[in-house]
Design a protein around this motif. Structure first.
Motif, PDB file in Angstrom:
ATOM      1  N   PRO A  66      16.918   5.796   9.622  1.00  0.00           N
ATOM      2  CA  PRO A  66      16.054   4.504   9.841  1.00  0.00           C
ATOM      3  C   PRO A  66      16.022   4.052   8.318  1.00  0.00           C
ATOM      4  O   PRO A  66      16.444   4.570   7.221  1.00  0.00           O
ATOM      5  N   SER A  67      15.743   2.626   8.206  1.00  0.00           N
ATOM      6  CA  SER A  67      15.636   1.904   6.829  1.00  0.00           C
ATOM      7  C   SER A  67      14.636   2.320   6.361  1.00  0.00           C
ATOM      8  O   SER A  67      14.272   1.849   5.149  1.00  0.00           O
ATOM      9  N   ALA A  68      13.465   2.782   6.955  1.00  0.00           N
ATOM     10  CA  ALA A  68      12.104   3.006   6.313  1.00  0.00           C
ATOM     11  C   ALA A  68      11.437   4.180   7.125  1.00  0.00           C
ATOM     12  O   ALA A  68      11.900   4.041   8.515  1.00  0.00           O
ATOM     13  N   VAL A  69      10.823   5.171   6.614  1.00  0.00           N
ATOM     14  CA  VAL A  69       9.939   6.211   7.368  1.00  0.00           C
ATOM     15  C   VAL A  69       8.494   6.132   6.936  1.00  0.00           C
ATOM     16  O   VAL A  69       7.999   5.942   5.642  1.00  0.00           O
ATOM     17  N   LEU A  70       7.691   5.888   8.005  1.00  0.00           N
ATOM     18  CA  LEU A  70       6.283   5.776   7.820  1.00  0.00           C
ATOM     19  C   LEU A  70       5.537   6.892   8.411  1.00  0.00           C
ATOM     20  O   LEU A  70       5.568   7.467   9.338  1.00  0.00           O
ATOM     21  N   PHE A  71       5.093   7.592   7.350  1.00  0.00           N
ATOM     22  CA  PHE A  71       4.449   8.974   7.565  1.00  0.00           C
ATOM     23  C   PHE A  71       2.862   8.837   7.626  1.00  0.00           C
ATOM     24  O   PHE A  71       2.192   8.221   6.528  1.00  0.00           O
ATOM     25  N   ILE A  72       2.237   9.081   8.634  1.00  0.00           N
ATOM     26  CA  ILE A  72       0.941   9.047   8.724  1.00  0.00           C
ATOM     27  C   ILE A  72       0.228  10.045   8.322  1.00  0.00           C
ATOM     28  O   ILE A  72       0.093  11.196   8.947  1.00  0.00           O
ATOM     29  N   VAL A  73      -0.789  10.189   7.230  1.00  0.00           N
ATOM     30  CA  VAL A  73      -1.279  11.161   6.922  1.00  0.00           C
ATOM     31  C   VAL A  73      -2.767  11.474   7.342  1.00  0.00           C
ATOM     32  O   VAL A  73      -3.326  12.382   7.427  1.00  0.00           O
ATOM     33  N   ALA A 119       6.998   9.408  -2.347  1.00  0.00           N
ATOM     34  CA  ALA A 119       6.944   8.076  -1.587  1.00  0.00           C
ATOM     35  C   ALA A 119       7.167   6.861  -2.411  1.00  0.00           C
ATOM     36  O   ALA A 119       6.883   6.704  -3.421  1.00  0.00           O
ATOM     37  N   ARG A 120       7.582   5.824  -1.575  1.00  0.00           N
ATOM     38  CA  ARG A 120       7.875   4.622  -2.063  1.00  0.00           C
ATOM     39  C   ARG A 120       6.799   3.309  -1.757  1.00  0.00           C
ATOM     40  O   ARG A 120       7.012   2.284  -1.536  1.00  0.00           O
ATOM     41  N   GLY A 121       5.675   4.085  -1.262  1.00  0.00           N
ATOM     42  CA  GLY A 121       4.815   2.891  -0.809  1.00  0.00           C
ATOM     43  C   GLY A 121       3.496   3.798  -0.332  1.00  0.00           C
ATOM     44  O   GLY A 121       3.664   4.682   0.090  1.00  0.00           O
ATOM     45  N   TYR A 122       2.449   3.113  -0.276  1.00  0.00           N
ATOM     46  CA  TYR A 122       1.035   3.535   0.066  1.00  0.00           C
ATOM     47  C   TYR A 122       0.368   2.527   0.649  1.00  0.00           C
ATOM     48  O   TYR A 122       0.035   1.669   0.228  1.00  0.00           O
ATOM     49  N   ILE A 123      -0.085   2.615   2.075  1.00  0.00           N
ATOM     50  CA  ILE A 123      -0.812   1.691   2.875  1.00  0.00           C
ATOM     51  C   ILE A 123      -2.064   2.714   3.301  1.00  0.00           C
ATOM     52  O   ILE A 123      -2.193   3.190   4.059  1.00  0.00           O
ATOM     53  N   PRO A 124      -3.193   1.970   2.580  1.00  0.00           N
ATOM     54  CA  PRO A 124      -4.557   2.501   3.258  1.00  0.00           C
ATOM     55  C   PRO A 124      -4.955   1.840   4.571  1.00  0.00           C
ATOM     56  O   PRO A 124      -4.271   0.963   4.981  1.00  0.00           O
ATOM     57  N   SER A 125      -5.538   2.744   5.496  1.00  0.00           N
ATOM     58  CA  SER A 125      -5.633   2.324   6.831  1.00  0.00           C
ATOM     59  C   SER A 125      -6.811   1.163   7.304  1.00  0.00           C
ATOM     60  O   SER A 125      -7.050   0.632   8.095  1.00  0.00           O
ATOM     61  N   ASN A 126      -7.358   0.564   6.005  1.00  0.00           N
ATOM     62  CA  ASN A 126      -8.201  -0.321   6.022  1.00  0.00           C
ATOM     63  C   ASN A 126      -7.680  -1.937   5.876  1.00  0.00           C
ATOM     64  O   ASN A 126      -8.166  -2.631   5.888  1.00  0.00           O
ATOM     65  N   VAL A 127      -6.290  -1.972   5.969  1.00  0.00           N
ATOM     66  CA  VAL A 127      -5.597  -3.040   5.836  1.00  0.00           C
ATOM     67  C   VAL A 127      -5.076  -3.592   7.265  1.00  0.00           C
ATOM     68  O   VAL A 127      -5.170  -2.628   8.268  1.00  0.00           O
ATOM     69  N   GLY A 128      -4.816  -4.739   7.561  1.00  0.00           N
ATOM     70  CA  GLY A 128      -4.283  -5.191   8.847  1.00  0.00           C
ATOM     71  C   GLY A 128      -2.798  -4.751   9.099  1.00  0.00           C
ATOM     72  O   GLY A 128      -2.002  -4.486   8.022  1.00  0.00           O
ATOM     73  N   VAL A 129      -2.581  -4.952  10.327  1.00  0.00           N
ATOM     74  CA  VAL A 129      -1.036  -4.648  10.696  1.00  0.00           C
ATOM     75  C   VAL A 129      -0.018  -5.500   9.947  1.00  0.00           C
ATOM     76  O   VAL A 129       0.976  -5.041   9.407  1.00  0.00           O
ATOM     77  N   ILE A 136       6.468  -2.225   4.675  1.00  0.00           N
ATOM     78  CA  ILE A 136       7.429  -1.427   5.146  1.00  0.00           C
ATOM     79  C   ILE A 136       8.754  -2.387   4.517  1.00  0.00           C
ATOM     80  O   ILE A 136       9.529  -1.811   4.219  1.00  0.00           O
ATOM     81  N   LEU A 137       8.601  -3.636   4.871  1.00  0.00           N
ATOM     82  CA  LEU A 137       9.719  -4.624   4.435  1.00  0.00           C
ATOM     83  C   LEU A 137       9.922  -4.558   2.849  1.00  0.00           C
ATOM     84  O   LEU A 137      11.035  -4.445   2.446  1.00  0.00           O
ATOM     85  N   LEU A 138       9.014  -4.667   2.250  1.00  0.00           N
ATOM     86  CA  LEU A 138       8.837  -4.261   0.596  1.00  0.00           C
ATOM     87  C   LEU A 138       9.757  -3.121   0.149  1.00  0.00           C
ATOM     88  O   LEU A 138      10.501  -3.043  -0.425  1.00  0.00           O
ATOM     89  N   ALA A 139       9.317  -1.985   0.890  1.00  0.00           N
ATOM     90  CA  ALA A 139       9.864  -0.778   0.652  1.00  0.00           C
ATOM     91  C   ALA A 139      11.429  -0.706   0.971  1.00  0.00           C
ATOM     92  O   ALA A 139      12.180  -0.219   0.251  1.00  0.00           O
ATOM     93  N   ARG A 140      11.601  -1.224   1.960  1.00  0.00           N
ATOM     94  CA  ARG A 140      13.138  -1.292   2.542  1.00  0.00           C
ATOM     95  C   ARG A 140      14.047  -2.124   1.599  1.00  0.00           C
ATOM     96  O   ARG A 140      15.197  -1.763   1.476  1.00  0.00           O
ATOM     97  N   ALA A 141      13.500  -3.197   0.912  1.00  0.00           N
ATOM     98  CA  ALA A 141      14.065  -3.963   0.132  1.00  0.00           C
ATOM     99  C   ALA A 141      14.184  -3.427  -1.449  1.00  0.00           C
ATOM    100  O   ALA A 141      14.747  -3.890  -2.310  1.00  0.00           O
ATOM    101  N   GLY A 142      13.517  -2.031  -1.449  1.00  0.00           N
ATOM    102  CA  GLY A 142      13.523  -1.424  -2.863  1.00  0.00           C
ATOM    103  C   GLY A 142      12.252  -1.785  -3.554  1.00  0.00           C
ATOM    104  O   GLY A 142      12.460  -1.201  -4.650  1.00  0.00           O
ATOM    105  N   GLY A 143      11.312  -2.266  -3.279  1.00  0.00           N
ATOM    106  CA  GLY A 143      10.214  -2.215  -3.722  1.00  0.00           C
ATOM    107  C   GLY A 143       8.974  -1.253  -3.644  1.00  0.00           C
ATOM    108  O   GLY A 143       9.319  -0.415  -2.692  1.00  0.00           O
ATOM    109  N   VAL A 144       7.882  -1.195  -4.250  1.00  0.00           N
ATOM    110  CA  VAL A 144       6.856  -0.141  -4.004  1.00  0.00           C
ATOM    111  C   VAL A 144       5.573  -0.676  -3.738  1.00  0.00           C
ATOM    112  O   VAL A 144       5.112  -1.438  -4.637  1.00  0.00           O
TER     113      VAL A 144
END
Length: 231
Positions: A66-73, A119-129, A136-144
């Motif tokens: 995978p180019s990125a892994v999205l882990f749902i906590v 982790a290379r990123g953190y998404i709270p569930s109160n944001v939109g899709v 995800i694209l930012l993390a894949r490109a090397g950002g956080v």
């Protein structure tokens, strides 16, 4: 294992359309399928593979990493050893793929713990899709990616600490003020020495000077008097 998009692990790799393969891990089948479909609709260039665990993914012998892994906590606390360990384990297993955590809170402590765990990123569930897809694209490109609310909270913590230390400047030297603030927070000498890059013996000297200036007899009294001095 739910596959959303045009990728089929059993097909010929030459038929792939060079889409990004995003692995979505969530033990809740309905939740992961809904999120996977939403992300795929938001960005058709993503091939979303939704699984219940990393072992389930490995068991299917997928052709691509995978180019990125999205882990749902979800609502679980990242500070819990089990959750923290899962993030660390994923970061090790998918060393070449950024792990992005999705959780139900934007608490600064949770965010920092996730990043400390690999982790290379953190998404709270109160944001939109749409925001989640961009993260995800930012993390894949090397950002956080971290939510703006977390950055603002971090700024407030830094400003608050800076203002408190500045407020002690009339009584203490700058280094004593930093040690005094650490004492106010109840930190041990070893921690203070590590954070301020001092020898522990030097920290003890500063504490003695602080106690003398405050006419205090112990650390608890120092912490109490400092709290009384600050707004």
């Amino acid at each position: 294992m739910e596959k959303i998009g045009e990728y089929d692990a059993g097909g010929d790799p030459g038929d792939e359309k060079h889409h990004d393969l995003v692995l979505l891990i969530d033990p809740r089948a309905l939740d992961r399928e809904c999120l996977a479909r939403s992300l795929s609709e938001q960005n058709p260039a993503m091939d979303i593979v939704a699984v219940g665990s990393a072992s389930e993914w490995r068991g299917h012998h997928e052709a691509r990493e995978p180019s990125a892994v999205l882990f749902i906590v979800g609502s679980r606390k990242i500070a819990e050893p089990a959750v923290c360990g899962e993030i660390q384990d994923l970061a090790r297993k998918f060393e070449g793929s950024p792990v992005v955590v999705v959780a139900d809170t934007d608490d600064l402590g949770q965010i920092l713990k996730a990043l400390d765990s690999g982790a290379r990123g953190y998404i709270p569930s109160n944001v939109g899709v749409g925001v989640a897809a961009e993260a995800i694209l930012l993390a894949r490109a090397g950002g956080v990616f971290v939510p703006a609310s977390g950055v603002l909270a971090m700024r407030d913590v830094i400003n608050s600490t800076t203002n408190r230390v500045a407020g002690l400047g009339n009584l203490f030297t700058s280094r004593e003020a930093e040690v005094a603030e650490a004492l106010r927070r109840g930190k041990a000498n070893k921690i203070i020495a590590y954070e301020l890059q001092l020898c522990e013996s030097t920290v003890k000297v500063h504490i003695r000077n602080i106690m003398k200036k405050l006419n205090a007899t112990n650390r608890t009294e120092v912490a109490y008097k400092i709290r009384e001095m600050l707004p």
